[in-house]
Every structure is written in C-alpha cells, then in structure tokens.
Design a protein around this motif. Structure first.
Motif, PDB file in Angstrom:
ATOM      1  N   PHE A  16       0.820  -1.206   0.000  1.00  0.00           N
ATOM      2  CA  PHE A  16       0.000   0.000   0.000  1.00  0.00           C
ATOM      3  C   PHE A  16       0.861   1.266   0.000  1.00  0.00           C
ATOM      4  CE2 PHE A  16      -2.837  -2.955   2.617  1.00  0.00           C
ATOM      5  CZ  PHE A  16      -3.487  -3.434   1.494  1.00  0.00           C
ATOM      6  N   THR A  17       0.215   2.387  -0.345  1.00  0.00           N
ATOM      7  CA  THR A  17       0.879   3.690  -0.377  1.00  0.00           C
ATOM      8  C   THR A  17       0.338   4.590   0.719  1.00  0.00           C
ATOM      9  OG1 THR A  17       1.127   3.541  -2.792  1.00  0.00           O
ATOM     10  CG2 THR A  17       1.392   5.723  -1.789  1.00  0.00           C
ATOM     11  N   ASP A  18       1.229   5.186   1.488  1.00  0.00           N
ATOM     12  CA  ASP A  18       0.863   6.277   2.396  1.00  0.00           C
ATOM     13  C   ASP A  18       1.302   7.566   1.708  1.00  0.00           C
ATOM     14  OD1 ASP A  18       0.619   8.209   4.416  1.00  0.00           O
ATOM     15  OD2 ASP A  18       0.981   6.734   5.989  1.00  0.00           O
ATOM     16  N   HIS A  19       0.333   8.382   1.319  1.00  0.00           N
ATOM     17  CA  HIS A  19       0.600   9.566   0.508  1.00  0.00           C
ATOM     18  C   HIS A  19       1.022  10.797   1.300  1.00  0.00           C
ATOM     19  CE1 HIS A  19      -1.842   7.056  -2.192  1.00  0.00           C
ATOM     20  NE2 HIS A  19      -1.225   7.675  -3.168  1.00  0.00           N
ATOM     21  N   HIS A  20       1.194  10.656   2.626  1.00  0.00           N
ATOM     22  CA  HIS A  20       1.651  11.805   3.422  1.00  0.00           C
ATOM     23  C   HIS A  20       2.386  11.293   4.649  1.00  0.00           C
ATOM     24  CE1 HIS A  20       0.614  16.070   5.133  1.00  0.00           C
ATOM     25  NE2 HIS A  20       1.803  15.648   5.545  1.00  0.00           N
ATOM     26  N   VAL A  21       3.709  11.353   4.586  1.00  0.00           N
ATOM     27  CA  VAL A  21       4.541  10.952   5.720  1.00  0.00           C
ATOM     28  C   VAL A  21       5.633  11.989   5.933  1.00  0.00           C
ATOM     29  CG1 VAL A  21       4.139   8.518   5.130  1.00  0.00           C
ATOM     30  CG2 VAL A  21       6.298   9.607   4.460  1.00  0.00           C
ATOM     31  N   HIS A  22       6.280  11.899   7.100  1.00  0.00           N
ATOM     32  CA  HIS A  22       7.465  12.708   7.393  1.00  0.00           C
ATOM     33  C   HIS A  22       8.514  11.751   7.970  1.00  0.00           C
ATOM     34  CE1 HIS A  22       5.543  16.543   6.534  1.00  0.00           C
ATOM     35  NE2 HIS A  22       4.474  16.063   7.158  1.00  0.00           N
ATOM     36  N   LEU A  23       9.364  11.248   7.103  1.00  0.00           N
ATOM     37  CA  LEU A  23      10.273  10.170   7.481  1.00  0.00           C
ATOM     38  C   LEU A  23      11.304  10.588   8.515  1.00  0.00           C
ATOM     39  CD1 LEU A  23      10.882   8.466   4.039  1.00  0.00           C
ATOM     40  CD2 LEU A  23       9.473   7.645   5.929  1.00  0.00           C
ATOM     41  N   GLN A  24      11.619  11.874   8.582  1.00  0.00           N
ATOM     42  CA  GLN A  24      12.593  12.325   9.572  1.00  0.00           C
ATOM     43  C   GLN A  24      12.015  12.374  10.984  1.00  0.00           C
ATOM     44  OE1 GLN A  24      13.958  15.731   6.773  1.00  0.00           O
ATOM     45  NE2 GLN A  24      15.697  15.362   8.146  1.00  0.00           N
ATOM     46  N   LEU A  25      10.714  12.151  11.112  1.00  0.00           N
ATOM     47  CA  LEU A  25      10.070  12.184  12.417  1.00  0.00           C
ATOM     48  C   LEU A  25       9.676  10.795  12.908  1.00  0.00           C
ATOM     49  CD1 LEU A  25       7.755  15.298  11.911  1.00  0.00           C
ATOM     50  CD2 LEU A  25      10.121  15.223  12.731  1.00  0.00           C
ATOM     51  N   VAL A  26      10.056   9.749  12.164  1.00  0.00           N
ATOM     52  CA  VAL A  26       9.735   8.370  12.554  1.00  0.00           C
ATOM     53  C   VAL A  26      10.972   7.501  12.356  1.00  0.00           C
ATOM     54  CG1 VAL A  26       7.306   8.618  11.932  1.00  0.00           C
ATOM     55  CG2 VAL A  26       8.920   7.737  10.245  1.00  0.00           C
ATOM     56  N   ASP A  27      10.876   6.263  12.790  1.00  0.00           N
ATOM     57  CA  ASP A  27      11.933   5.284  12.541  1.00  0.00           C
ATOM     58  C   ASP A  27      11.678   4.657  11.182  1.00  0.00           C
ATOM     59  OD1 ASP A  27      13.842   3.323  12.517  1.00  0.00           O
ATOM     60  OD2 ASP A  27      12.912   2.097  14.093  1.00  0.00           O
ATOM     61  N   ALA A  28      12.285   5.204  10.151  1.00  0.00           N
ATOM     62  CA  ALA A  28      12.034   4.747   8.786  1.00  0.00           C
ATOM     63  C   ALA A  28      12.415   3.288   8.589  1.00  0.00           C
ATOM     64  CB  ALA A  28      12.788   5.624   7.789  1.00  0.00           C
ATOM     65  N   ALA A  29      13.351   2.786   9.373  1.00  0.00           N
ATOM     66  CA  ALA A  29      13.763   1.391   9.224  1.00  0.00           C
ATOM     67  C   ALA A  29      12.610   0.440   9.502  1.00  0.00           C
ATOM     68  CB  ALA A  29      14.936   1.090  10.153  1.00  0.00           C
ATOM     69  N   ALA A  30      11.627   0.878  10.310  1.00  0.00           N
ATOM     70  CA  ALA A  30      10.487   0.020  10.645  1.00  0.00           C
ATOM     71  C   ALA A  30       9.578  -0.227   9.454  1.00  0.00           C
ATOM     72  CB  ALA A  30       9.691   0.644  11.785  1.00  0.00           C
ATOM     73  N   LEU A  31       9.716   0.548   8.411  1.00  0.00           N
ATOM     74  CA  LEU A  31       8.893   0.330   7.217  1.00  0.00           C
ATOM     75  C   LEU A  31       9.143  -1.049   6.603  1.00  0.00           C
ATOM     76  CD1 LEU A  31       9.312   3.788   5.440  1.00  0.00           C
ATOM     77  CD2 LEU A  31       7.254   2.941   6.575  1.00  0.00           C
ATOM     78  N   ALA A  32      10.328  -1.596   6.845  1.00  0.00           N
ATOM     79  CA  ALA A  32      10.686  -2.881   6.242  1.00  0.00           C
ATOM     80  C   ALA A  32       9.741  -3.997   6.661  1.00  0.00           C
ATOM     81  CB  ALA A  32      12.122  -3.244   6.610  1.00  0.00           C
ATOM     82  N   GLY A  33       9.158  -3.924   7.837  1.00  0.00           N
ATOM     83  CA  GLY A  33       8.263  -4.970   8.295  1.00  0.00           C
ATOM     84  C   GLY A  33       6.799  -4.638   8.118  1.00  0.00           C
ATOM     85  N   SER A  34       6.507  -3.584   7.377  1.00  0.00           N
ATOM     86  CA  SER A  34       5.133  -3.107   7.247  1.00  0.00           C
ATOM     87  C   SER A  34       4.471  -3.653   5.982  1.00  0.00           C
ATOM     88  CB  SER A  34       5.118  -1.578   7.201  1.00  0.00           C
ATOM     89  OG  SER A  34       5.534  -1.099   5.936  1.00  0.00           O
ATOM     90  N   VAL A  35       3.198  -3.283   5.783  1.00  0.00           N
ATOM     91  CA  VAL A  35       2.503  -3.636   4.545  1.00  0.00           C
ATOM     92  C   VAL A  35       2.520  -2.462   3.566  1.00  0.00           C
ATOM     93  CG1 VAL A  35       1.042  -5.361   5.637  1.00  0.00           C
ATOM     94  CG2 VAL A  35       0.239  -2.984   5.498  1.00  0.00           C
ATOM     95  N   LEU A  36       3.345  -1.462   3.845  1.00  0.00           N
ATOM     96  CA  LEU A  36       3.494  -0.332   2.933  1.00  0.00           C
ATOM     97  C   LEU A  36       4.551  -0.650   1.879  1.00  0.00           C
ATOM     98  CD1 LEU A  36       3.450   2.606   5.503  1.00  0.00           C
ATOM     99  CD2 LEU A  36       1.559   1.790   4.080  1.00  0.00           C
ATOM    100  N   GLY A  37       4.191  -0.402   0.633  1.00  0.00           N
ATOM    101  CA  GLY A  37       5.150  -0.591  -0.446  1.00  0.00           C
ATOM    102  C   GLY A  37       5.714   0.716  -0.964  1.00  0.00           C
TER     103      GLY A  37
END
Length: 285
Positions: A16-37
């Motif tokens: 899936f796509t999240d069309h509004h994020v701020h990667l500098q305010l989260v742990d971007a490495a955690a995206l690897a285990g998500s359902v976001l593509g």
C-alpha cells in the motif's frame, strides 16, 4: 488500474501507499516490516530524503518519493515549529527565490512541490506569488501539493493551481459548490485520524461529500505527526470507512504499488487491515 488478484483463500495485491509521511520524524527502518510498499514524504530536508530513498529501496524494498522542503513565505508555517527538521523549510520572498528552491528540489529528486498555506499560523503567499510558484513547478514537471489551513485556504489554493491537498479540508465545512469544484480540480490526501473531535468531524463530512461528488481521496496519515505507526494505520482506515470509502474504493485509495504482488489479504472481501506480507504458502491451493 487497481491490481488485486483473487487466489484460493483470499487476495494478492501490491504494498500500500501512504501519501503523506514525514520520514525524519519516525523510525524509517520500521517500514521494512510493514505492509506499505510506497510512502510519499511531504516535507523534509531534500538531501536527507534523497539518501533515505536510495537506502530504503535497497534495504527494505519500500519505494520513497518526496517533495523536499516546505515552501513558505518569510515567517510562514512551519518555519517556527520545533518539530521541523533542519533544512526542511525554504522561506520564499519572491519568484527568483521560488525558482531557486524548485530547482533545488528537482535536482534532489523531488516528485512534487509542497507549499504551506496556513493562515492560522503566519503569513501565506499572495495570489500572484502562489500562481508563479505553481507555474514554475509545472515548467519543471512537478505538481503542487498544498497544506491548506485557515478560513478559505483550501478553496484558494486549488483555485490558484494546486492539484492536491495534503490534508482533507478540516478548518470549515465546504459548501456543495465548493465541494464540486474541488472534485473537478484536485485530489485530497485523507489524514483524518490526526484531528481532534471538531476538526475530525468537519474533515470526515467534507471527505464524505467530496467522495460522493466523484473526488479522488488518497490514503495518507501525516506519519510522524503524533504517535502514528510506520505501517498501515487502523485509525485512518476506520475514518475513511466512516466517510463512506470501503471495499475496492478503499483499496484504490491505498494505491497498491504495481509490479510483483507482495501482500496477501485472507477472506472473501477486501479488508486491508488483514493484509500481511505474501508467503509461498499463500499461493498453494
């Protein structure tokens, strides 16, 4: 075209796509285990985001697109916000400054330009300069996404050429004629779940009517704004359903990444909250 394939026991689709994020305010490495593509960063340091885009594509397979820095007038939102990372704001005084900033974002790899137009938190661009920024962005092949906040701002920025709102309008309830014009001219990124009661109710009502008028609503969470997960946000999904968006239309809002499918959704209906990474066993009859 929505890419969803029926298989025994469920459905297969892209991340899936999240069309509004701020990667500098989260742990971007955690995206690897998500359902976001795919995620689209709408406000950050362009140099940092360019590095993150390359790294995450290689390490996690998550596609990262970005707008780069917020463009805002001198003293405009979010130039005075403590949460805004260094290098994430460009204060634009005139067309020459806008041209330099847009060229910088394009050179960094930006896929769109983010304009802040928040009249509740400081100055906003004049109509003439806003139009000029839109024209300069278009000349560089970059659409404009606007943060519109304050009375009349959502209507104004779309009238001046923004083709996407970073947030479904939440300052005020739009009239039916305003909804119709928005549906003809712009897409809305939802970000419903970030709001408190009053703004939430206004935003959901606007989205419900915008969607009914044929407008395009895209799933987006403003990831990094509060305790938002680096994954699919069930609160945002619930808000979209409250606004009447469900089933295949909900999956369309989630904008699965085309190409090799990577998610499995078990069951007889399209429920993204049941999605998980695809395994070989899921394809066995």
């Amino acid at each position: 075209m929505l890419e969803v394939h029926r298989v025994p026991g469920g459905f297969v689709t892209g991340g899936f796509t999240d069309h509004h994020v701020h990667l500098q305010l989260v742990d971007a490495a955690a995206l690897a285990g998500s359902v976001l593509g795919r995620v689209i960063d709408l406000g950050g340091n362009p140099e940092v985001l360019a590095v993150a885009a390359s790294r995450e594509q290689d390490e996690s397979g998550v596609e990262i697109a970005f707008a780069g820095a917020f463009l805002t007038p001198p003293g405009g939102y979010p130039s005075d916000r403590a949460w805004a990372p260094a290098g994430s704001v460009r204060e634009i005084a005139d067309a020459d400054a806008a041209a330099r900033a847009i060229a910088e974002m394009k050179d960094a790899g930006a896929g769109c330009i983010k304009i802040a137009s928040n009249s509740t938190a400081g100055p906003v661009f004049s109509d003439d300069l806003f139009r000029e920024i839109v024209a300069l962005s278009a000349a560089n092949g970059l659409p404009v996404v606007a943060h519109a906040e304050g009375p009349g701002e959502a209507q104004r920025v779309v009238r001046l050429g923004a083709t996407m709102l970073a947030h479904a309008p939440f300052t005020e309830r739009l009239t039916e004629s305003e909804i119709d014009l928005q549906a003809e001219s712009a897409e809305w990124v939802s970000t419903l779940a970030i709001h408190g009661d009053g703004a939430y109710e206004i935003a959901v009502d606007n989205v419900r009517r915008f969607y009914a008028a044929g407008g395009t609503v895209l799933y987006g969470t403003d990831m990094g704004n509060g305790p938002t997960p680096p994954d699919l946000n069930p609160h945002e999904i619930a808000a979209l359903r409250e606004a009447g968006i469900d089933g295949e239309d909900l999956l369309r809002a989630l904008d699965p990444v085309p190409g090799a499918p990577c998610l499995f959704i078990p069951g007889e209906s399209f429920d993204p909250l049941l999605a998980r990474p695809l395994t070989p066993a899921d394809l066995e009859a």
